[in-house]
Motif scaffolding. Sequence first.
Motif, PDB file in Angstrom:
ATOM      1  N   VAL A  86      46.024  39.979  61.616  1.00 44.08           N
ATOM      2  CA  VAL A  86      47.186  39.816  60.732  1.00 44.08           C
ATOM      3  C   VAL A  86      47.189  41.012  59.790  1.00 44.08           C
ATOM      4  O   VAL A  86      46.441  41.055  58.807  1.00 44.08           O
ATOM      5  CB  VAL A  86      47.102  38.491  59.954  1.00 44.08           C
ATOM      6  N   LEU A  87      48.023  41.982  60.087  1.00 41.40           N
ATOM      7  CA  LEU A  87      48.013  43.250  59.372  1.00 41.40           C
ATOM      8  C   LEU A  87      48.646  43.135  57.991  1.00 41.40           C
ATOM      9  O   LEU A  87      49.732  42.579  57.836  1.00 41.40           O
ATOM     10  CB  LEU A  87      48.760  44.307  60.189  1.00 41.40           C
ATOM     11  N   ASN A  88      47.967  43.690  57.003  1.00 42.47           N
ATOM     12  CA  ASN A  88      48.492  43.791  55.643  1.00 42.47           C
ATOM     13  C   ASN A  88      48.699  45.276  55.361  1.00 42.47           C
ATOM     14  O   ASN A  88      47.791  45.980  54.935  1.00 42.47           O
ATOM     15  CB  ASN A  88      47.501  43.174  54.646  1.00 42.47           C
ATOM     16  N   MET A  89      49.920  45.756  55.608  1.00 44.45           N
ATOM     17  CA  MET A  89      50.208  47.184  55.454  1.00 44.45           C
ATOM     18  C   MET A  89      50.060  47.635  54.006  1.00 44.45           C
ATOM     19  O   MET A  89      49.677  48.777  53.741  1.00 44.45           O
ATOM     20  CB  MET A  89      51.616  47.500  55.951  1.00 44.45           C
ATOM     21  N   GLU A  90      50.346  46.734  53.067  1.00 44.31           N
ATOM     22  CA  GLU A  90      50.200  47.092  51.652  1.00 44.31           C
ATOM     23  C   GLU A  90      48.738  47.383  51.332  1.00 44.31           C
ATOM     24  O   GLU A  90      48.424  48.317  50.579  1.00 44.31           O
ATOM     25  CB  GLU A  90      50.726  45.957  50.770  1.00 44.31           C
ATOM     26  N   LEU A  91      47.852  46.603  51.920  1.00 41.42           N
ATOM     27  CA  LEU A  91      46.423  46.827  51.729  1.00 41.42           C
ATOM     28  C   LEU A  91      46.008  48.166  52.334  1.00 41.42           C
ATOM     29  O   LEU A  91      45.275  48.944  51.706  1.00 41.42           O
ATOM     30  CB  LEU A  91      45.623  45.689  52.379  1.00 41.42           C
ATOM     31  N   VAL A  92      46.471  48.457  53.535  1.00 43.98           N
ATOM     32  CA  VAL A  92      46.139  49.730  54.189  1.00 43.98           C
ATOM     33  C   VAL A  92      46.627  50.899  53.348  1.00 43.98           C
ATOM     34  O   VAL A  92      45.901  51.877  53.128  1.00 43.98           O
ATOM     35  CB  VAL A  92      46.749  49.796  55.602  1.00 43.98           C
ATOM     36  N   ARG A  93      47.862  50.795  52.861  1.00 42.39           N
ATOM     37  CA  ARG A  93      48.418  51.884  52.048  1.00 42.39           C
ATOM     38  C   ARG A  93      47.622  52.053  50.747  1.00 42.39           C
ATOM     39  O   ARG A  93      47.426  53.176  50.278  1.00 42.39           O
ATOM     40  CB  ARG A  93      49.894  51.616  51.755  1.00 42.39           C
ATOM     41  N   ALA A 139      36.274  41.715  51.592  1.00 47.81           N
ATOM     42  CA  ALA A 139      37.606  41.415  51.063  1.00 47.81           C
ATOM     43  C   ALA A 139      38.690  42.042  51.933  1.00 47.81           C
ATOM     44  O   ALA A 139      39.720  41.418  52.213  1.00 47.81           O
ATOM     45  CB  ALA A 139      37.722  41.920  49.625  1.00 47.81           C
ATOM     46  N   ALA A 140      38.460  43.288  52.368  1.00 43.15           N
ATOM     47  CA  ALA A 140      39.432  43.958  53.235  1.00 43.15           C
ATOM     48  C   ALA A 140      39.532  43.251  54.573  1.00 43.15           C
ATOM     49  O   ALA A 140      40.623  43.146  55.158  1.00 43.15           O
ATOM     50  CB  ALA A 140      39.033  45.417  53.432  1.00 43.15           C
ATOM     51  N   ASN A 141      38.419  42.759  55.072  1.00 37.20           N
ATOM     52  CA  ASN A 141      38.417  42.033  56.337  1.00 37.20           C
ATOM     53  C   ASN A 141      39.269  40.770  56.251  1.00 37.20           C
ATOM     54  O   ASN A 141      39.888  40.357  57.237  1.00 37.20           O
ATOM     55  CB  ASN A 141      36.980  41.672  56.720  1.00 37.20           C
ATOM     56  N   ARG A 142      39.325  40.174  55.074  1.00 32.70           N
ATOM     57  CA  ARG A 142      40.158  38.984  54.868  1.00 32.70           C
ATOM     58  C   ARG A 142      41.602  39.345  54.542  1.00 32.70           C
ATOM     59  O   ARG A 142      42.456  38.461  54.424  1.00 32.70           O
ATOM     60  CB  ARG A 142      39.587  38.134  53.728  1.00 32.70           C
ATOM     61  N   GLY A 143      41.876  40.634  54.332  1.00 32.14           N
ATOM     62  CA  GLY A 143      43.223  41.053  53.980  1.00 32.14           C
ATOM     63  C   GLY A 143      43.610  40.715  52.559  1.00 32.14           C
ATOM     64  O   GLY A 143      44.801  40.614  52.233  1.00 32.14           O
ATOM     65  N   ASP A 144      42.616  40.572  51.693  1.00 28.58           N
ATOM     66  CA  ASP A 144      42.854  40.135  50.312  1.00 28.58           C
ATOM     67  C   ASP A 144      43.025  41.360  49.410  1.00 28.58           C
ATOM     68  O   ASP A 144      42.061  41.884  48.863  1.00 28.58           O
ATOM     69  CB  ASP A 144      41.682  39.276  49.843  1.00 28.58           C
ATOM     70  N   LEU A 145      44.260  41.799  49.245  1.00 28.98           N
ATOM     71  CA  LEU A 145      44.548  42.988  48.467  1.00 28.98           C
ATOM     72  C   LEU A 145      44.153  42.819  47.009  1.00 28.98           C
ATOM     73  O   LEU A 145      43.585  43.741  46.403  1.00 28.98           O
ATOM     74  CB  LEU A 145      46.033  43.341  48.574  1.00 28.98           C
ATOM     75  N   ASP A 146      44.460  41.672  46.412  1.00 28.77           N
ATOM     76  CA  ASP A 146      44.138  41.462  44.997  1.00 28.77           C
ATOM     77  C   ASP A 146      42.639  41.585  44.743  1.00 28.77           C
ATOM     78  O   ASP A 146      42.207  42.211  43.761  1.00 28.77           O
ATOM     79  CB  ASP A 146      44.635  40.090  44.538  1.00 28.77           C
ATOM     80  N   LEU A 147      41.835  41.010  45.625  1.00 29.26           N
ATOM     81  CA  LEU A 147      40.393  41.072  45.443  1.00 29.26           C
ATOM     82  C   LEU A 147      39.868  42.480  45.709  1.00 29.26           C
ATOM     83  O   LEU A 147      38.956  42.952  45.015  1.00 29.26           O
ATOM     84  CB  LEU A 147      39.690  40.071  46.359  1.00 29.26           C
ATOM     85  N   VAL A 148      40.451  43.169  46.683  1.00 30.24           N
ATOM     86  CA  VAL A 148      40.085  44.563  46.917  1.00 30.24           C
ATOM     87  C   VAL A 148      40.345  45.389  45.666  1.00 30.24           C
ATOM     88  O   VAL A 148      39.504  46.200  45.254  1.00 30.24           O
ATOM     89  CB  VAL A 148      40.859  45.144  48.120  1.00 30.24           C
ATOM     90  N   LYS A 149      41.498  45.176  45.046  1.00 32.83           N
ATOM     91  CA  LYS A 149      41.828  45.912  43.828  1.00 32.83           C
ATOM     92  C   LYS A 149      40.840  45.595  42.705  1.00 32.83           C
ATOM     93  O   LYS A 149      40.405  46.499  41.977  1.00 32.83           O
ATOM     94  CB  LYS A 149      43.257  45.567  43.382  1.00 32.83           C
ATOM     95  N   GLU A 150      40.490  44.321  42.562  1.00 32.56           N
ATOM     96  CA  GLU A 150      39.557  43.942  41.495  1.00 32.56           C
ATOM     97  C   GLU A 150      38.186  44.574  41.727  1.00 32.56           C
ATOM     98  O   GLU A 150      37.574  45.120  40.800  1.00 32.56           O
ATOM     99  CB  GLU A 150      39.416  42.423  41.419  1.00 32.56           C
ATOM    100  N   LEU A 151      37.709  44.510  42.952  1.00 26.54           N
ATOM    101  CA  LEU A 151      36.398  45.092  43.261  1.00 26.54           C
ATOM    102  C   LEU A 151      36.415  46.606  43.086  1.00 26.54           C
ATOM    103  O   LEU A 151      35.467  47.198  42.571  1.00 26.54           O
ATOM    104  CB  LEU A 151      35.989  44.721  44.685  1.00 26.54           C
ATOM    105  N   HIS A 152      37.515  47.238  43.491  1.00 28.41           N
ATOM    106  CA  HIS A 152      37.651  48.689  43.331  1.00 28.41           C
ATOM    107  C   HIS A 152      37.656  49.056  41.850  1.00 28.41           C
ATOM    108  O   HIS A 152      37.016  50.038  41.432  1.00 28.41           O
ATOM    109  CB  HIS A 152      38.926  49.165  44.013  1.00 28.41           C
ATOM    110  N   ALA A 153      38.359  48.263  41.054  1.00 30.36           N
ATOM    111  CA  ALA A 153      38.397  48.519  39.611  1.00 30.36           C
ATOM    112  C   ALA A 153      37.019  48.370  38.974  1.00 30.36           C
ATOM    113  O   ALA A 153      36.724  49.002  37.954  1.00 30.36           O
ATOM    114  CB  ALA A 153      39.386  47.561  38.944  1.00 30.36           C
TER     115      ALA A 153
END
Length: 321
Positions: free
Chosen positions: A202-209, A162-176
């Motif tokens: 394609v950098l997603n700074m919100e995801l990194v933060r 998910a992080a490789n795709r830059g998908d913040l919403d899915l990262v959050k769901e998986l983390h939860a």
Amino acid sequence: MLEIAIRSGDDLGLQVLLGAGASRRKALGPSGTRLLQLAIERGHTRIAERLLGEGVDPNPAERLLGEGGNLSVSASFGFVDIRWETPLHAATGLCNASIVGSLLKAGVEVDRLAPRTALAAAVANGDLESTSLLLEAGADVNMTQITDEGIGRNSRTPIQAAANRGDLDLVKELHARGADLNAPAGHSFERTALQAACASEVLNMELVRYLLGNGADVNATAGPVGGLTALQGAAICGHTRLVLLLLKDDIGADVNGKPAIHKGRTALEGAAEHGRLDLVQILLNAGAKPREGDDGYYRAIQFAEKEAHWVVVRLLRQAFV
């Protein structure tokens, strides 16, 4: 005959064959799962549905090889190079959510091992419908290809995918759901979740933060072949703002973090090789040094020379020679 019908997508022919006792017994026997997988790999959804309707077991009794697949063990590197799949992996690999749903209804095991888990494959392919189905079915969010023999060559956890795709919403769901942000990078060209986010074109700074704010290890070890640290990934991709963020004292990225054992680059070497003059200067100012070894002093220069980045070469010669 059954295999010929399945390969050619002959649904009517398959129906006739299944009406014959010998063919039906074959489909419902040990070879039935292999035939089901073949139908899925060939994209014959109706045939796969028919086989499931006949009661074919979606769970292989043993490891199944896909078309042209193989299983081998490399003693020198201690990993298992596995290219076998199950029907569920084949379905997620083709983003066939309809078949995924049918397999789940038929009692498929969601966490069978393969090069990647079915969930990781669905996430990596951006198949959100299959991802949701697998999560609802209780797929293990932390499962990767780790066996008694070693770590899968191309292993990747769902959150890394998910992080490789830059998908913040899915990262959050998986983390939860309990996904480990610091699951180690797989063997070949794989990354931790943070490494993947930092090395994205394609950098997603919100995801990194988000990852940093939730305890992702900024100095996690690079995977042994073609891996990289978070800072190395940012430097190679030319993400200047991200490099500056990672180098802050409260983040603490190691400017001289060790590169991958094979096909690795230090942050300085990566920036030099890609002609990132501003980043080379930033890294030097932050204390970047040549890697250890007899040729370490010249590796960054050699990488820049090979790509004809002559301004970078001059800067490095002034710093090192």
